[in-house]
Design a protein around this motif. Sequence first.
Motif, PDB file in Angstrom:
ATOM      1  N   SER A 109      -5.463   5.495  -4.647  1.00  0.00           N
ATOM      2  CA  SER A 109      -5.987   5.492  -3.272  1.00  0.00           C
ATOM      3  C   SER A 109      -6.322   6.895  -2.777  1.00  0.00           C
ATOM      4  N   GLU A 110      -5.923   7.911  -3.538  1.00  0.00           N
ATOM      5  CA  GLU A 110      -6.138   9.300  -3.135  1.00  0.00           C
ATOM      6  C   GLU A 110      -7.035  10.073  -4.091  1.00  0.00           C
ATOM      7  N   LYS A 140      -9.967  12.016  -5.994  1.00  0.00           N
ATOM      8  CA  LYS A 140     -10.937  12.997  -5.500  1.00  0.00           C
ATOM      9  C   LYS A 140     -12.162  13.118  -6.397  1.00  0.00           C
ATOM     10  N   VAL A 163     -11.530   3.835  -3.898  1.00  0.00           N
ATOM     11  CA  VAL A 163     -10.489   3.886  -2.866  1.00  0.00           C
ATOM     12  C   VAL A 163     -10.357   2.530  -2.170  1.00  0.00           C
TER      13      VAL A 163
END
Length: 156
Positions: free
Chosen positions: A129-130, A132, A87
Amino acid sequence: MKKIIGLLFVITTLTASCKNTNKKTATDTSTDSTTSQTDALFETAWMNDLSLNNGRKWEANKETTEGVLKMQTLLQSETTHTIEEYVHLAGKLNVVKNEVVKECTMEGASHDNLHLWLYPLIKKIKAFSEVKSLEEALKLKQSIEEHLKVYATYFQ
């Protein structure tokens, strides 16, 4: 036909102003699941829409080429073992991508082709950037690396 209309919308939206980084460049109207949206990031159909300049590479502005090289360097030099590190790398890529958009001075067909290349990259960096999971992060990182390599095929 929907694909062509969507592509024209993206090109029109992106070419309206490279200088305005706060402007939303496109809207995702997809109602598919997150998995389908993630899978769409790895499609390469956008490459079919790119073209050369009568068999030659398009002239790109210096800032764009330098930005691509900076992103490639970041991908090679940054440590990425945890989601947080991925990230963090995505944030750095996003800063450079924003500089490329802000400093865009290209016009005409070279500009249009640049944005055919750039728009999928923007979506990949946002998804990066997201992330998981480590698996998703690695897959996106590799996809971004491959995407950046395509730049040299079409631009100089």
